[in-house]
Motif scaffolding. Structure first.
Motif, mmCIF file in Angstrom:
data_model
loop_
_atom_site.group_PDB
_atom_site.id
_atom_site.type_symbol
_atom_site.label_atom_id
_atom_site.label_comp_id
_atom_site.label_asym_id
_atom_site.label_seq_id
_atom_site.Cartn_x
_atom_site.Cartn_y
_atom_site.Cartn_z
ATOM 1 N N LEU A 1 39.141 42.308 16.250
ATOM 2 C CA LEU A 1 38.591 42.744 17.541
ATOM 3 C C LEU A 1 37.290 42.029 17.921
ATOM 4 O O LEU A 1 37.089 41.719 19.103
ATOM 5 C CB LEU A 1 38.397 44.262 17.556
ATOM 6 C CG LEU A 1 39.686 45.073 17.692
ATOM 7 C CD1 LEU A 1 39.407 46.561 17.482
ATOM 8 C CD2 LEU A 1 40.324 44.849 19.054
ATOM 9 N N PRO A 2 36.394 41.748 16.945
ATOM 10 C CA PRO A 2 35.150 41.069 17.351
ATOM 11 C C PRO A 2 35.400 39.748 18.075
ATOM 12 O O PRO A 2 34.596 39.347 18.925
ATOM 13 C CB PRO A 2 34.422 40.840 16.021
ATOM 14 C CG PRO A 2 34.924 41.936 15.139
ATOM 15 C CD PRO A 2 36.368 42.144 15.530
ATOM 16 N N THR A 3 36.524 39.089 17.783
ATOM 17 C CA THR A 3 36.793 37.805 18.442
ATOM 18 C C THR A 3 37.137 38.005 19.924
ATOM 19 O O THR A 3 37.221 37.033 20.677
ATOM 20 C CB THR A 3 37.973 37.066 17.759
ATOM 21 O OG1 THR A 3 39.148 37.889 17.900
ATOM 22 C CG2 THR A 3 37.709 36.818 16.285
ATOM 23 N N ARG A 4 37.361 39.228 20.330
ATOM 24 C CA ARG A 4 37.774 39.511 21.712
ATOM 25 C C ARG A 4 36.694 40.227 22.515
ATOM 26 O O ARG A 4 36.957 40.682 23.631
ATOM 27 C CB ARG A 4 39.053 40.360 21.713
ATOM 28 C CG ARG A 4 40.206 39.692 20.996
ATOM 29 C CD ARG A 4 40.668 38.469 21.749
ATOM 30 N NE ARG A 4 41.678 37.739 21.013
ATOM 31 C CZ ARG A 4 42.407 36.776 21.550
ATOM 32 N NH1 ARG A 4 42.213 36.411 22.815
ATOM 33 N NH2 ARG A 4 43.298 36.141 20.828
ATOM 34 N N ILE A 5 35.510 40.355 21.938
ATOM 35 C CA ILE A 5 34.455 41.103 22.634
ATOM 36 C C ILE A 5 34.109 40.446 23.969
ATOM 37 O O ILE A 5 33.985 41.119 25.003
ATOM 38 C CB ILE A 5 33.177 41.202 21.756
ATOM 39 C CG1 ILE A 5 33.420 42.148 20.588
ATOM 40 C CG2 ILE A 5 31.996 41.688 22.578
ATOM 41 C CD1 ILE A 5 32.287 42.185 19.568
ATOM 42 N N ALA A 6 33.979 39.114 23.959
ATOM 43 C CA ALA A 6 33.554 38.421 25.185
ATOM 44 C C ALA A 6 34.579 38.644 26.299
ATOM 45 O O ALA A 6 34.219 38.922 27.450
ATOM 46 C CB ALA A 6 33.379 36.930 24.899
ATOM 47 N N GLU A 7 35.862 38.560 25.918
ATOM 48 C CA GLU A 7 36.934 38.759 26.894
ATOM 49 C C GLU A 7 36.910 40.190 27.433
ATOM 50 O O GLU A 7 37.054 40.423 28.640
ATOM 51 C CB GLU A 7 38.248 38.529 26.144
ATOM 52 C CG GLU A 7 39.308 37.838 26.934
ATOM 53 C CD GLU A 7 40.487 37.521 26.004
ATOM 54 O OE1 GLU A 7 40.279 37.177 24.808
ATOM 55 O OE2 GLU A 7 41.630 37.619 26.488
ATOM 56 N N PHE A 8 36.718 41.128 26.522
ATOM 57 C CA PHE A 8 36.672 42.530 26.936
ATOM 58 C C PHE A 8 35.480 42.747 27.866
ATOM 59 O O PHE A 8 35.614 43.368 28.929
ATOM 60 C CB PHE A 8 36.575 43.434 25.702
ATOM 61 C CG PHE A 8 36.495 44.904 26.030
ATOM 62 C CD1 PHE A 8 37.613 45.589 26.491
ATOM 63 C CD2 PHE A 8 35.304 45.612 25.886
ATOM 64 C CE1 PHE A 8 37.551 46.952 26.806
ATOM 65 C CE2 PHE A 8 35.229 46.966 26.195
ATOM 66 C CZ PHE A 8 36.351 47.638 26.649
ATOM 67 N N ALA A 9 34.334 42.190 27.476
ATOM 68 C CA ALA A 9 33.109 42.400 28.269
ATOM 69 C C ALA A 9 33.286 41.855 29.680
ATOM 70 O O ALA A 9 32.949 42.526 30.662
ATOM 71 C CB ALA A 9 31.919 41.736 27.577
ATOM 72 N N SER A 10 33.862 40.636 29.805
ATOM 73 C CA SER A 10 33.996 40.115 31.175
ATOM 74 C C SER A 10 35.032 40.905 31.956
ATOM 75 O O SER A 10 34.863 41.132 33.156
ATOM 76 C CB SER A 10 34.247 38.607 31.220
ATOM 77 O OG SER A 10 35.197 38.271 30.284
ATOM 78 N N GLY A 11 36.071 41.395 31.276
ATOM 79 C CA GLY A 11 37.062 42.243 31.953
ATOM 80 C C GLY A 11 36.427 43.526 32.466
ATOM 81 O O GLY A 11 36.708 43.972 33.584
ATOM 82 N N VAL A 12 35.557 44.112 31.656
ATOM 83 C CA VAL A 12 34.885 45.360 32.049
ATOM 84 C C VAL A 12 33.989 45.097 33.261
ATOM 85 O O VAL A 12 34.050 45.804 34.272
ATOM 86 C CB VAL A 12 34.032 45.913 30.874
ATOM 87 C CG1 VAL A 12 33.088 47.024 31.345
ATOM 88 C CG2 VAL A 12 34.933 46.435 29.760
ATOM 89 N N VAL A 13 33.181 44.050 33.156
ATOM 90 C CA VAL A 13 32.221 43.756 34.227
ATOM 91 C C VAL A 13 32.959 43.508 35.545
ATOM 92 O O VAL A 13 32.573 44.006 36.600
ATOM 93 C CB VAL A 13 31.332 42.552 33.833
ATOM 94 C CG1 VAL A 13 30.560 42.018 35.029
ATOM 95 C CG2 VAL A 13 30.379 42.956 32.709
ATOM 96 N N GLU A 14 34.060 42.801 35.455
ATOM 97 C CA GLU A 14 34.840 42.478 36.649
ATOM 98 C C GLU A 14 35.510 43.724 37.243
ATOM 99 O O GLU A 14 35.487 43.934 38.462
ATOM 100 C CB GLU A 14 35.937 41.494 36.239
ATOM 101 C CG GLU A 14 36.322 40.536 37.323
ATOM 102 C CD GLU A 14 37.211 39.471 36.717
ATOM 103 O OE1 GLU A 14 38.411 39.502 37.021
ATOM 104 O OE2 GLU A 14 36.706 38.670 35.888
ATOM 105 N N ALA A 15 36.058 44.566 36.354
ATOM 106 C CA ALA A 15 36.800 45.749 36.840
ATOM 107 C C ALA A 15 35.862 46.805 37.417
ATOM 108 O O ALA A 15 36.268 47.592 38.264
ATOM 109 C CB ALA A 15 37.621 46.345 35.711
ATOM 110 N N GLY A 16 34.640 46.830 36.965
ATOM 111 C CA GLY A 16 33.727 47.901 37.391
ATOM 112 C C GLY A 16 32.738 47.448 38.441
ATOM 113 O O GLY A 16 31.539 47.577 38.243
#
Ligand code: UDP
Length: 420
Positions: A87-102
């Protein structure tokens, strides 16, 4: 007195596990229950909640309404099936997805566990909202109390937690013990750390008829029933209960006719093979006929398990709080627990249960027998357990969190990570 900011809309970040999942198996445990219970109550208080979690199964709808006022967003970040270690390898992807969705803006962001916390730091910056973070467990504390053969938490997590201790505006912890750990081990500042105890659903977990619960579970009404409830992994040490069961049967062979040891929960984390290993251990100990494994369950069905038990064992190696201990007590069942992490807060030693210093089998056998085989002591502990658990509620937790968000919105104290 300082004016309080108004909180109308919050973002809750929980990357590795969703409040829609069944707790007690896989990565879903107390954190899911915490997020689900507090989110419902935020909504009941008129605060709109968006929960952001990683899409961890194929074909999940992007948005799900959990209850009116609580929306769960499934953010794509890597392949749905992903080992927790990756999961740590996907933090950046998750973070940009969150920022974009919210994009619509939030009055506060609350991240849970260090993985979501990294996205929280990004969201704080992008949305210009205060960040409140709850670690749930801390790598430095966990690494100091590993079960035999367990892998230490990686450096990435330690550094991620250190980053959060510097950047979050408020760090919410369950107990004063954890507050001291954050200040001592992570150099968090006193004004950042807020102790807000977690709760227990006092409408669901209520004392009830033990005999009826046993009948419902297909157990003899006069059985002696110690139980373990939780994710089955080495950290939770359910093997301690099995060894203590064998010890009790060795001491009093006639107990075998009426003893049933319950193990409720599913495989989790590094212990994916644990249920099989536990079953093998039960065979090796000669108690396979006495131990009953039950799949995870929720709500009323779980309350019946607690009510059916004479005593609930929480033998964890480390535990930031231990919701299972509170739930059992709310159902009137005393708890035997190791004196680690938040468990000395969750259990009133000698009053609502007993705390043990280690995992010595004889000591656990004594503790379980001292409750399960002594009806008078059990009855008095049972009454005390209900009173002790009633000191905790999710309503109180939610109130504390809303005050924390308002406070953080008034005075952000996290290190500024803004570059613009
Ligand atoms: N749980 C559940 N069903 C099960 C086993 C556990 O719903 O079969 C829930 C339990 O009610 C509790 C949570 O999982 O709320 C476990 O929380 P705890 O703090 O005890 O441990 P964690 O999983 O956070 O390490």
């Amino acid at each position: 007195m300082r004016e309080r900011a108004v909180i109308n809309r919050i973002a809750v970040l929980a990357m590795h596990t969703s409040p829609l999942e069944q707790p007690g198996t896989g990565d879903a445990g107390g954190m899911n229950v915490y997020v689900a219970q507090t989110s419902r109550r935020f909504a009941a208080n008129g605060v709109e909640v968006e929960v952001f979690t990683r899409a961890n199964a194929p074909d999940l709808p992007p948005v799900v309404e959990m209850v009116p006022g609580v929306t769960v967003r499934h953010v794509p970040a890597g392949p749905p099936e992903l080992d927790k270690n990756d999961l740590p390898t996907r933090i950046a992807e998750f973070a940009s997805g969150v920022v974009e969705a919210g994009q619509d803006g939030f009055d506060a962001v609350h991240s849970h566990y260090w993985l979501a916390g990294q996205a929280g730091i990004q969201a704080k910056r992008a949305w210009r909202a205060p960040l409140v973070h709850t670690a749930h467990t801390l790598a430095k504390v966990k690494n100091a109390a590993l079960a035999a053969g367990e892998r230490p938490e990686p450096l990435a997590r330690v550094l991620g937690e250190e980053h959060l201790a510097a950047a979050a505006d408020r760090l919410v912890v369950n107990t004063e013990i954890e507050a001291a750990e954050l200040r001592g081990l992570y150099r968090a500042r006193a004004e950042q750390v807020l102790t807000i105890p977690p709760g227990v659903d006092l409408d669901c977990f209520t004392p009830g008829d033990r005999a009826a619960a046993r009948v419902e579970l297909g157990l003899p009404v006069d059985a002696v029933v110690p139980a373990f409830v939780g994710r089955i992994q080495p950290l939770k040490a359910p093997d301690v209960l099995l060894r203590a069961t064998a010890e009790l049967l060795a001491r009093t062979p006639s107990l075998r006719e009426r003893m049933v040891t319950l193990v409720v929960g599913g495989p989790s984390g590094t212990g994916l093979d644990q249920p099989e290993l536990l079953q093998r251990l039960a065979v090796e100990l000669g108690i396979a006929d006495v131990v009953r494994f039950l799949p995870p369950r929720s709500g009323a069905a779980l309350a019946q398990v607690y009510r059916a038990a004479d005593v609930v064992a929480v033998p964890s190696h480390s535990e930031s709080f231990g919701l299972v201990a509170l739930e059992a007590q709310a159902c009137g069942t005393p708890v035997a627990a190791t004196a680690v992490g938040g468990l000395p807060v969750a259990v009133a030693d000698g009053v609502s249960g007993v705390l043990l210093p280690d995992h010595v089998t004889e000591r656990w056998a004594d503790a379980l027998a001292g409750i399960a085989l002594d009806p008078v002591r059990r009855a008095s502990m049972s009454a005390a357990a209900v009173r002790h658990a009633a000191r905790f509620s999710w309503e109180r937790t939610t109130e504390g969190l809303l005050a924390a968000y308002a406070d953080a919105a008034r005075t952000e104290v996290g290190a500024c990570t803004c570059t613009s």
